[in-house]
Design an enzyme around this catalytic site. Structure first.
Site, PDB file in Angstrom:
ATOM      1  N   ARG A 175      46.106  40.091  25.948  1.00 54.69           N
ATOM      2  CA  ARG A 175      45.833  41.360  24.959  1.00 54.69           C
ATOM      3  C   ARG A 175      45.262  42.448  25.977  1.00 54.69           C
ATOM      4  O   ARG A 175      44.451  42.056  27.019  1.00 54.69           O
ATOM      5  CB  ARG A 175      44.518  41.035  24.222  1.00 54.69           C
ATOM      6  N   GLU A 231      48.379  50.749  22.671  1.00 53.49           N
ATOM      7  CA  GLU A 231      49.831  50.667  22.688  1.00 53.49           C
ATOM      8  C   GLU A 231      50.335  51.519  21.418  1.00 53.49           C
ATOM      9  O   GLU A 231      49.601  51.700  20.359  1.00 53.49           O
ATOM     10  CB  GLU A 231      49.983  49.193  22.073  1.00 53.49           C
ATOM     11  N   HIS A 280      54.814  44.785  25.163  1.00 54.37           N
ATOM     12  CA  HIS A 280      54.545  43.825  24.295  1.00 54.37           C
ATOM     13  C   HIS A 280      55.566  42.951  23.695  1.00 54.37           C
ATOM     14  O   HIS A 280      55.971  42.837  22.480  1.00 54.37           O
ATOM     15  CB  HIS A 280      53.703  44.449  23.233  1.00 54.37           C
TER      16      HIS A 280
HETATM   17  N1  NAD Z   1      52.089  39.116  24.614  1.00 49.76           N
HETATM   18  C1  NAD Z   1      52.125  38.594  23.516  1.00 49.76           C
HETATM   19  O1  NAD Z   1      53.142  38.901  22.522  1.00 49.76           O
HETATM   20  C2  NAD Z   1      51.348  37.401  22.847  1.00 49.76           C
HETATM   21  C3  NAD Z   1      52.070  36.411  22.108  1.00 49.76           C
HETATM   22  C4  NAD Z   1      51.375  35.386  21.451  1.00 49.76           C
HETATM   23  C5  NAD Z   1      49.882  35.509  21.894  1.00 49.76           C
HETATM   24  N2  NAD Z   1      49.382  36.375  22.468  1.00 49.76           N
HETATM   25  C6  NAD Z   1      47.852  36.470  23.203  1.00 49.76           C
HETATM   26  O2  NAD Z   1      47.565  35.195  23.793  1.00 49.76           O
HETATM   27  C7  NAD Z   1      46.507  34.924  23.747  1.00 49.76           C
HETATM   28  C8  NAD Z   1      46.267  33.512  23.614  1.00 49.76           C
HETATM   29  O3  NAD Z   1      46.874  32.863  22.649  1.00 49.76           O
HETATM   30  P1  NAD Z   1      46.877  31.323  22.417  1.00 49.76           P
HETATM   31  O4  NAD Z   1      47.662  31.068  21.266  1.00 49.76           O
HETATM   32  O5  NAD Z   1      47.059  30.403  23.463  1.00 49.76           O
HETATM   33  O6  NAD Z   1      45.413  31.295  21.950  1.00 49.76           O
HETATM   34  P2  NAD Z   1      44.484  29.933  21.777  1.00 49.76           P
HETATM   35  O7  NAD Z   1      43.314  29.849  20.834  1.00 49.76           O
HETATM   36  O8  NAD Z   1      45.203  28.787  21.778  1.00 49.76           O
HETATM   37  O9  NAD Z   1      43.858  29.804  23.400  1.00 49.76           O
HETATM   38  C9  NAD Z   1      42.886  30.822  23.719  1.00 49.76           C
HETATM   39  C10 NAD Z   1      41.883  29.976  24.822  1.00 49.76           C
HETATM   40  O10 NAD Z   1      41.024  31.143  25.340  1.00 49.76           O
HETATM   41  C11 NAD Z   1      39.682  30.452  25.405  1.00 49.76           C
HETATM   42  N3  NAD Z   1      38.924  31.475  25.678  1.00 49.76           N
HETATM   43  C12 NAD Z   1      38.158  32.153  24.616  1.00 49.76           C
HETATM   44  N4  NAD Z   1      37.143  32.968  25.175  1.00 49.76           N
HETATM   45  C13 NAD Z   1      37.430  32.685  26.307  1.00 49.76           C
HETATM   46  C14 NAD Z   1      36.656  33.317  27.542  1.00 49.76           C
HETATM   47  N5  NAD Z   1      35.636  34.347  27.446  1.00 49.76           N
HETATM   48  N6  NAD Z   1      36.947  33.085  28.822  1.00 49.76           N
HETATM   49  C15 NAD Z   1      37.844  32.253  29.040  1.00 49.76           C
HETATM   50  N7  NAD Z   1      38.465  31.418  28.042  1.00 49.76           N
HETATM   51  C16 NAD Z   1      38.217  31.850  26.757  1.00 49.76           C
HETATM   52  C17 NAD Z   1      39.663  29.559  24.266  1.00 49.76           C
HETATM   53  O11 NAD Z   1      38.690  28.652  24.589  1.00 49.76           O
HETATM   54  C18 NAD Z   1      41.097  28.909  23.974  1.00 49.76           C
HETATM   55  O12 NAD Z   1      41.397  27.789  24.552  1.00 49.76           O
HETATM   56  C19 NAD Z   1      45.789  35.598  22.617  1.00 49.76           C
HETATM   57  O13 NAD Z   1      44.820  36.587  22.721  1.00 49.76           O
HETATM   58  C20 NAD Z   1      47.067  36.136  21.681  1.00 49.76           C
HETATM   59  O14 NAD Z   1      46.830  36.936  21.051  1.00 49.76           O
HETATM   60  C21 NAD Z   1      50.110  37.343  23.068  1.00 49.76           C
HETATM   61  O1  3PG Z   2      49.328  37.975  19.148  1.00 50.45           O
HETATM   62  C1  3PG Z   2      50.508  37.732  19.081  1.00 50.45           C
HETATM   63  O2  3PG Z   2      51.077  36.940  18.112  1.00 50.45           O
HETATM   64  C2  3PG Z   2      51.455  38.383  19.895  1.00 50.45           C
HETATM   65  O3  3PG Z   2      50.760  39.803  20.570  1.00 50.45           O
HETATM   66  C3  3PG Z   2      52.648  39.240  19.378  1.00 50.45           C
HETATM   67  O4  3PG Z   2      52.621  40.433  18.768  1.00 50.45           O
HETATM   68  P1  3PG Z   2      53.731  41.026  17.806  1.00 50.45           P
HETATM   69  O5  3PG Z   2      53.998  40.205  16.643  1.00 50.45           O
HETATM   70  O6  3PG Z   2      53.621  42.527  17.703  1.00 50.45           O
HETATM   71  O7  3PG Z   2      54.938  40.950  18.772  1.00 50.45           O
END
Ligand code: NAD
Ligand code: 3PG
Length: 527
Positions: free
Chosen positions: A230, A259, A279
């Protein structure tokens, strides 16, 4: 027919599922003020990260039942505002895990081998093999911040590539980290020892600008940072400075504090030290099909009155729990409604006691159902499983949960005690074999009656004549008694009388009942 607004681009398979039960309008790129204007028409809203569902939008959303986020992150939805309004928010916790993990790994490798710049150079007619000498990831240390679903998959692949793994996640056990093959360390050590750091944490108050100037100063000058989690978890101005001054070697970013990234952002001017994508972490065909199906099915279910499987703001209501507890939730709602009326308005304390078999189950959903019942007189249809907890908290209702597995009168029973403006009252209820609800005690007097719409409860001395007097009084007011039962602990001591009535009690009759000799108190209840 229900109406669903889809305000970000989602796979057609999701639209097809929604169209089974609703009229679906796809309107992408709506300005916020237009969304506020049209949202009252809709029963459901389906989004990705592009739509910011603000408090203003939620307040205008008078028919909205569900917000579906086709992805993981729900930081673009004002969850407290949705919860207060009783709107369920669902996401797809796993649909894009692999896509996001693979994107982080892609960013790590392409940054290490200057793939974006080399590609650009060949496409612009050059053949430069000197400027793009990269580094290997083999035997390098990868620091993973956030060892959740995405972080764990990144770890598995990185391990296979021969990387050494460190992880920082205050909510993950040593055992889990061992399973994944990561050394769990504190953030400082990870920052100082890693050659690559990849972020997989949510954006929260605690993680905001977690990577800042102070952190960059502690990183190795050869270190590279990857953020596919994020925007906002990195201080972008400090990162640009750290890259410009050579404090760290590189960065690869998929997400940004604002964004789309501002056209004049200094991050755009760091040449081959930085790789930027707009993204794209979840942008694979597979992930988009997964999240569209996952979230559209949940919206369809909620519009059909069924529970959602990945609600982020309904405590404890997972489908398996729900299936098992459903009859008890109905019992809890009924008893909550009953004890709330017996205790009068302004309840400030509720004890939810799970007894017998029920003591061994997850209590959170039962507590929420009890609160929903308790608040239903005050809030009517405005209270639901989403907002019952928050509404109770805002009204200053202290809730305690107790368990007593030793109570064996019924297989499982629920005892609620509430303190309100009419004093402290308690009710117990159980389910018969066919899931029929029975009220089995009132103020600790044993009874056995089914709940009915109109009921009258009296507290009286167990002496001859009382039942007859109440019967004739109700007769005079033309109120028909469907059933009547007395519960007492000792003969000629105190007793309760429970009457099921065919009609509501007319105005003023309660005062007449209290005047009957031997009656100590009387309460009327509508369920
Ligand atoms: N770039 C993209 O398009 C995209 C796609 C999918 C997910 N994401 C993002 O990726 C991130 C992770 O997703 P996920 O599915 O693995 O989530 P998840 O909940 O499975 O994992 C997140 C982890 O972060 C840990 N955490 C929370 N606070 C913390 C802190 N202060 N310090 C260290 N660790 C901490 C939690 O314990 C957990 O294990 C989310 O922010 C999600 O929105 C981005
Ligand atoms: O948190 C998520 O699932 C990702 O950031 C994906 O975002 P998007 O659906 O806008 O691609």
């Amino acid at each position: 027919m229900s109406k669903v607004l889809v305000s970000d681009s989602i796979d057609q398979v999701g639209i097809d599922i929604l169209s089974q039960v609703a009229q679906v309008d796809v309107k992408i790129g709506l300005p916020p003020e237009e969304l506020v204007r049209i949202i009252p028409e809709y029963d459901a809203l389906m989004i990705r990260s592009g739509t910011h569902v603000t408090q203003e939008i939620i307040e205008a959303a008078n028919n909205l039942k569900i917000i579906g986020r086709a992805g993981v992150g729900v930081d673009n939805v004002d969850i407290p505002a949705a919860t207060r309004k009783g709107i369920v928010v669902v996401n797809s916790p796993q649909g894009n895990t692999i896509a996001a993990a693979e994107h982080a790994l892609t960013m790590m490798l392409s940054m290490s081998r200057y793939v974006p710049d080399a590609n650009q150079s060949v496409k612009t007619g050059q053949w430069d093999r000197k400027s793009f000498v990269g580094v290997e990831v083999y035997k390098k240390t990868l620091g993973i911040v956030g060892l959740g679903k995405i972080g764990s998959h990144v770890a598995a692949v990185a391990k296979a590539m021969g990387m050494k793994l460190l992880a920082y996640d205050p909510f993950i056990s040593q055992e889990r980290a061992d399973q994944i093959g990561c050394r769990l360390v504190d953030l400082d050590l990870l920052i100082q020892e890693s050659d690559y750091i990849t972020l997989h944490i949510p954006k929260t108050k605690e993680t905001y600008h977690l990577f800042n100037a102070e952190v960059f100063a502690k990183m190795k000058p050869t270190a590279r940072l990857i953020n596919c989690a994020r925007g906002g978890v990195i201080d972008e101005t400090a990162l640009a400075d750290a890259l410009r001054t050579g404090q760290i070697a590189g960065a690869a970013l998929d997400v940004f504090e604002n964004e789309p990234l501002e056209a004049d952002s200094s991050l755009r001017e760091l040449g081959s030290k930085i790789v930027l994508t707009p993204h794209l972490g979840a942008s694979t065909e597979e992930a988009q099909v997964n999240v569209a199906i996952d979230v559209a099915e949940q919206i369809r279910d909620v519009l059909l009155g069924l529970p959602a499987r990945s609600a982020v703001n309904i405590p404890g209501l997972y489908p398996d729990v729900l299936e098992k507890l459903k009859p008890y939730l109905q019992l809890a709602e009924t008893l909550g409604n009953l004890v709330g009326q017996l205790a009068g308005g302004r309840v400030d304390f509720l004890d939810v006691r799970l007894q017998g078999e029920l003591a061994g189950t997850s209590s959170q959903a039962v507590v929420v159902a009890s609160l929903k019942g308790l608040l239903s007189q005050a809030l009517r249809e405005r209270v639901n499983y989403v907002n019952a907890g928050i509404e109770a908290k805002e009204r200053g209702i202290r809730v305690i949960e107790t368990r007593d597995a030793s109570v064996t009168d019924y297989t499982g029973s629920l005892h609620l005690e509430a303190k309100g403006s009419l004093g402290t009252h308690s009710v117990t209820g159980a389910l018969l074999g066919d899931h029929e609800i029975r009220i089995t005690s009132v103020d600790d007097f044993p009874i056995n009656v089914p709940p009915t719409r109109y009921m009258l409860f009296t507290l009286h001395r167990d002496v001859p004549g009382i039942i007859g007097n109440i019967g004739s009084l109700l007769g005079r007011f033309n109120v028909n008694i469907a059933s009547m039962q007395v519960g007492r602990k000792i003969v000629r001591g105190e007793a309760v009388m429970v009457l099921s009535l065919d009609d509501p009690l007319p105005e003023g009759i309660l005062a007449e009942i209290i005047k009957v000799s031997g009656i100590r108190d009387a309460y009327t209840v509508t369920l």
